[in-house]
Design a protein around this motif. Sequence first.
Motif, PDB file in Angstrom:
ATOM      1  N   UNK A 498     -10.522   8.547  -0.791  1.00 26.61           N
ATOM      2  CA  UNK A 498     -11.430   7.982  -1.417  1.00 26.61           C
ATOM      3  C   UNK A 498     -11.118   7.463  -2.602  1.00 26.61           C
ATOM      4  N   UNK A 499     -11.911   6.288  -3.290  1.00 21.74           N
ATOM      5  CA  UNK A 499     -11.481   5.744  -4.751  1.00 21.74           C
ATOM      6  C   UNK A 499     -11.824   6.498  -5.665  1.00 21.74           C
ATOM      7  N   UNK A 500     -12.613   7.508  -5.418  1.00 18.03           N
ATOM      8  CA  UNK A 500     -12.781   8.446  -6.755  1.00 18.03           C
ATOM      9  C   UNK A 500     -11.838   9.644  -6.709  1.00 18.03           C
ATOM     10  N   UNK A 501     -11.283  10.030  -5.745  1.00 15.27           N
ATOM     11  CA  UNK A 501     -10.336  11.001  -5.531  1.00 15.27           C
ATOM     12  C   UNK A 501      -8.966  10.648  -6.875  1.00 15.27           C
ATOM     13  N   UNK A 502      -8.894  11.516  -7.719  1.00 13.95           N
ATOM     14  CA  UNK A 502      -7.930  11.262  -8.708  1.00 13.95           C
ATOM     15  C   UNK A 502      -6.238  11.314  -7.852  1.00 13.95           C
ATOM     16  N   UNK A 503      -5.513  10.359  -8.422  1.00 15.02           N
ATOM     17  CA  UNK A 503      -4.259  10.133  -7.942  1.00 15.02           C
ATOM     18  C   UNK A 503      -3.206  11.531  -7.454  1.00 15.02           C
ATOM     19  N   UNK A 504      -3.598  12.147  -8.621  1.00 15.03           N
ATOM     20  CA  UNK A 504      -2.612  13.666  -8.440  1.00 15.03           C
ATOM     21  C   UNK A 504      -3.300  14.772  -7.937  1.00 15.03           C
ATOM     22  N   UNK A 505      -4.382  14.484  -6.986  1.00 11.99           N
ATOM     23  CA  UNK A 505      -5.405  15.618  -6.434  1.00 11.99           C
ATOM     24  C   UNK A 505      -4.222  16.275  -5.208  1.00 11.99           C
ATOM     25  N   UNK A 506      -3.315  15.509  -4.844  1.00  9.26           N
ATOM     26  CA  UNK A 506      -2.339  15.982  -3.997  1.00  9.26           C
ATOM     27  C   UNK A 506      -1.095  15.605  -4.070  1.00  9.26           C
ATOM     28  N   UNK A 507      -0.111  16.458  -3.941  1.00 11.79           N
ATOM     29  CA  UNK A 507       1.397  16.068  -4.298  1.00 11.79           C
ATOM     30  C   UNK A 507       1.917  15.084  -3.302  1.00 11.79           C
ATOM     31  N   UNK A 508       2.675  14.173  -4.079  1.00  7.50           N
ATOM     32  CA  UNK A 508       3.378  13.282  -3.476  1.00  7.50           C
ATOM     33  C   UNK A 508       4.367  13.530  -2.349  1.00  7.50           C
ATOM     34  N   UNK A 509       4.322  13.123  -1.261  1.00  3.10           N
ATOM     35  CA  UNK A 509       5.673  13.554  -0.264  1.00  3.10           C
ATOM     36  C   UNK A 509       5.196  14.179   0.825  1.00  3.10           C
ATOM     37  N   UNK A 510       3.900  14.755   0.938  1.00  5.58           N
ATOM     38  CA  UNK A 510       3.164  15.562   1.898  1.00  5.58           C
ATOM     39  C   UNK A 510       3.214  14.670   3.227  1.00  5.58           C
ATOM     40  N   UNK A 511       2.982  15.306   4.325  1.00  6.47           N
ATOM     41  CA  UNK A 511       2.704  14.720   5.567  1.00  6.47           C
ATOM     42  C   UNK A 511       1.251  15.175   6.042  1.00  6.47           C
ATOM     43  N   UNK A 512       0.443  14.224   6.351  1.00  9.10           N
ATOM     44  CA  UNK A 512       0.761  12.759   6.618  1.00  9.10           C
ATOM     45  C   UNK A 512       0.700  11.798   5.324  1.00  9.10           C
ATOM     46  N   UNK A 513       1.378  10.856   5.175  1.00 11.78           N
ATOM     47  CA  UNK A 513       1.334   9.949   3.975  1.00 11.78           C
ATOM     48  C   UNK A 513       0.067   9.338   3.636  1.00 11.78           C
ATOM     49  N   UNK A 514      -0.313   9.088   2.440  1.00 17.13           N
ATOM     50  CA  UNK A 514      -1.545   8.927   1.892  1.00 17.13           C
ATOM     51  C   UNK A 514      -1.671   7.612   1.667  1.00 17.13           C
ATOM     52  N   UNK A 515      -2.814   6.746   1.686  1.00 19.46           N
ATOM     53  CA  UNK A 515      -3.093   5.562   1.085  1.00 19.46           C
ATOM     54  C   UNK A 515      -4.603   5.952   0.694  1.00 19.46           C
ATOM     55  N   UNK A 516      -4.760   5.194  -0.687  1.00 19.07           N
ATOM     56  CA  UNK A 516      -5.858   5.502  -1.167  1.00 19.07           C
ATOM     57  C   UNK A 516      -7.059   4.185  -1.077  1.00 19.07           C
ATOM     58  N   UNK A 517      -8.211   4.280  -0.762  1.00 16.37           N
ATOM     59  CA  UNK A 517      -9.036   3.262  -0.612  1.00 16.37           C
ATOM     60  C   UNK A 517      -9.565   2.841  -1.946  1.00 16.37           C
TER      61      UNK A 517
END
Length: 563
Positions: A498-517
């Motif tokens: 969701x848009x309000x979720x901080x970008x650093x809430x989850x480490x980058x590179x984990x599966x599945x890949x992330x997209x921010x709404x």
Amino acid sequence: MADVDVLVVGAGPVGLTAAAELRRHGVDCRVVDRLAVPEPHAKAIGVLPRTLEVWDAMGLVHRVLDDAVPHLGQLVFIDGKPGPEVSLTLPPEIPYPFATLPQYATERLLTEHLARFGTQVERPTELRSVETHPDGVEAVLAHADGRIERLHARYVVGCDGAHSLVRKAAGLTFEGDAFPEQYMIGDVEVDWELPAGYSVRAVNLDENGAMDDMLVCIPMPGVRRYWLSMLRPCAQAGGDDGSSAPDGTDLGLGDGQGPDLGQIQAVLDRLSPEPATASALRWSSAFRFSHRLVDRYRNGRLFVAGDAAHIHPPIGGQGLNTGVQDAYNLAWKLALAVRGLATDDVLESYHAERHLVAQEVVDRAVSHARAVSHARTVGHARSGLSSNGDDPEMMLRRQAQLLVAYPDSPLIQPPAADGTPAAGPAPGERAPDCRGLLSDLASYPRRLFDLLRTPRHVLLLFAGSEHASGDGAARLEACAAEAHRAAHGLLDAYLVTAAEVPEDARPVGLRPPRVRDAAGEFRHAYAPRDGEALLIRPDGYLSGRFHPAVPEGLTAHLRRTFA
């Protein structure tokens, strides 16, 4: 041992779509056509928004957008006086508008697209006979050099038109009828000053309010180029117009003697809203409104699609588009069957889903044709659209084939036990596009359709504040892993935060890949709940919604499709 996985018979828009999609899914196929060269006529010209979405997923739409032109609406004239303007403007969240493109151009683009997979149409090659066996189909093909070939295929898809040999070999019926009125069509240029991009419908009414003369002009690519449809004068319609065949199958568009420029000009002189001259006649023909529907889309290893399965009055440009979506629906299912990964329900769902769609299209076109033929008020003659009581936006969405849905399909998640529908699209409905999705490695926003441009299922896992990190995120990651295994790897998964979720809430590179709404469009279009999973089929329809998402529920549902 089969010589080929799938034989596609007929290289019109439907057969080319089927072949291209089979190849995109990695299936070995051949496509044959009895004609030495494609027909150079603009027989079917309407391209609907849903078909453009299909061509987007196939990777073809950019070529179509270069060649097609918008169809903005319709100008109506009754007894020479302006009537209400019909707008074909859709809401901005719909990515593509109504458009027109001559059939020969559609076939050229699809043929070029198919060639990118290393597959060429075999011309002229005629199917002579088809015989089914428990482990495949034996087809006899006649080539131009006189050679007779016996081909073994696992499946045969008949896209061979109203007189389909595949349909007859499958023992399918093709019941229907034809209207007595005869029509003429012409592909011409008209030198009037009416707004570009708008079709024109001009009718004259008799003293009782019934239509006794009609002209419909639909814009095509080119300068003031139109596809004209006109009532055929009784004196000309007395003989056989070529629109029926010895087997009694009436065609939607015949190959009878069409009008010359003088006859077309006479119609313009009677009905054109302003003085106009027709020129540059490319093609003309005569036809009757006809309607037929096959009783089954499948018999064993034989399938039919397009005009081999349904023909109807060419009102609203539904025919070609319905056929293209027949092929698009069938291809991914055949691909799973060829790989031995499909349940018994997968191939049977082709009839369960598409026959109902064709029935509705045929019934609606026939109802409108009868209303136009027997109109006693001007209301039925105002446009080529049929509202069926819908509000204008719903009418347009229906005409655009954006409301096609498969809620009763054996592959679709059944309604909730408590009968409470979730907000947003329900299982069986089209998955809408949305914009503003941001990924970690792109500085530009992406569309959801970018993620759906794949021959695999797509799993979208929505994470709000509770599921963006920690145990909640771990549960969604476990769902993605189990779903991927259940689908034999034929599934892509994304974590949509969701848009309000901080970008650093989850480490980058984990599966599945992330997209921010980031723009909130996904939340607006789908109304997902935190921790919900949405499964989208390869043909862009929502297969199921799961809240809370748990691996057991997802894998149980995937077993409806994957053996």
